[in-house]
Design an enzyme around this catalytic site. Structure first.
Site, PDB file in Angstrom:
ATOM      1  N   GLY A  24     -96.077 -20.056   5.337  1.00  0.00           N
ATOM      2  CA  GLY A  24     -96.840 -19.110   6.152  1.00  0.00           C
ATOM      3  C   GLY A  24     -96.331 -18.965   7.581  1.00  0.00           C
ATOM      4  N   HIS A  53     -99.035   4.367   9.910  1.00  0.00           N
ATOM      5  CA  HIS A  53     -97.818   5.144   9.706  1.00  0.00           C
ATOM      6  C   HIS A  53     -96.717   4.831  10.745  1.00  0.00           C
ATOM      7  CE1 HIS A  53     -98.400   7.821  13.163  1.00  0.00           C
ATOM      8  NE2 HIS A  53     -99.683   7.601  12.932  1.00  0.00           N
TER       9      HIS A  53
END
Ligand SMILES: CC(C)(COP(=O)(O)OP(=O)(O)OC[C@H]1O[C@@H](n2cnc3c(N)ncnc32)[C@H](O)[C@@H]1OP(=O)(O)O)[C@@H](O)C(=O)NCCC(=O)NCCS
Length: 222
Positions: A73, A142
């Site tokens: 992680g 986006h």
């Protein structure tokens, strides 16, 4: 359907999440676990520990398996491990994982070895670097561009056109407003909202986020 064999490096809690995604992915099969800190032969993730990273070249040859996913992680450690394994095994192929309940825009690009967890949304034009980690229910809007090994924690949100430097961390529940840039290995703390760019190695906390100190890439944050 032909199934590709995959080896996983790491066997902790994060590895259990990745193993679950792998089991849900058509065409992939976990064949063994690599762990530098556990004994070979120990059961792990429904298979067993086969050896350490130093043993990988032999294990890959024996199993005729070149696909590897890194279940580590910590961003900087994951990047270091990738470099180390590449120096040991020049034919390694980094497996990326996409949970079937994640949403990935048709034109988003996902780098080798990146992991996208359940409920995450990666929107149009986003570019996810190698070994990135998009955690549970995170949103990457986006045209974001994520440097290699960077991560968005559970429930983290990147507005449109955000840039994350190599190894940068957006911790759980943190947000970055659109078009900002976080420098390499910067850490936006849990619950914080970035409203300005963050310099490389900065630790920033709170709403609005303020830089409290600078960190070493290798220090603990999980
Ligand atoms: C950034 C982080 C590592 C803490 O940073 P730190 O510099 O090590 O902070 P410390 O723990 O030394 O605490 C220093 C001070 O900041 C406060 N603090 C710590 N984290 C904070 C946060 N996220 N937001 C606001 N304040 C915070 C502490 O309460 C402490 O305040 P005090 O001096 O008044 O007692 C931690 O908040 C974080 O975000 N960890 C990542 C969690 C995560 O994403 N996990 C993923 C799980 S999948």
């Amino acid at each position: 359907m032909r199934q590709e064999s995959v080896l996983m490096v790491g066997s902790g809690g994060h590895a259990r999440v990745l193993a679950d995604i792998l089991h849900l992915s058509n065409g992939l099969r976990l064949v063994g676990v690599i762990d530098d800190f556990e004994m070979a032969g120990t059961p792990a993730l429904g298979v067993e520990i086969l050896g350490t990273c130093e043993d990988l070249p032999r294990i890959m040859r024996q199993l005729e398996c070149c696909r590897v996913v890194l279940a580590v992680g910590h961003n900087a450690r994951r990047l270091d491990l990738a470099a180390r394994i590449e120096s040991l095994c020049n034919d390694v192929v980094w497996q990326s994982l996409l949970h079937p309940a994640a949403v990935l825009a048709g034109d988003a690009v996902v780098g080798e070895g990146a992991v996208i967890m359940a409920g995450a949304i990666v929107n149009a034009g986003a570019q996810i670097g190698r070994h990135c980690l998009i955690n549970t229910s995170a949103i990457v809007e986006h045209d974001c561009k994520l440097g290699d090994g960077s991560s968005v924690g559970p429930g983290g949100v990147l507005g449109g056109n955000v840039r994350l430097g190599v190894g940068a961390i957006v911790a759980l529940g943190a947000g970055v407003i659109n078009a900002l840039e976080l420098g390499e290995h910067a850490l936006l703390g849990a619950g914080a909202t970035a409203v300005r760019d963050l310099p490389a190695y900065a630790v920033a906390l709170g709403v609005p986020a303020r830089t409290t100190r600078f960190r070493d890439a290798g220090e603990e944050y999980l």
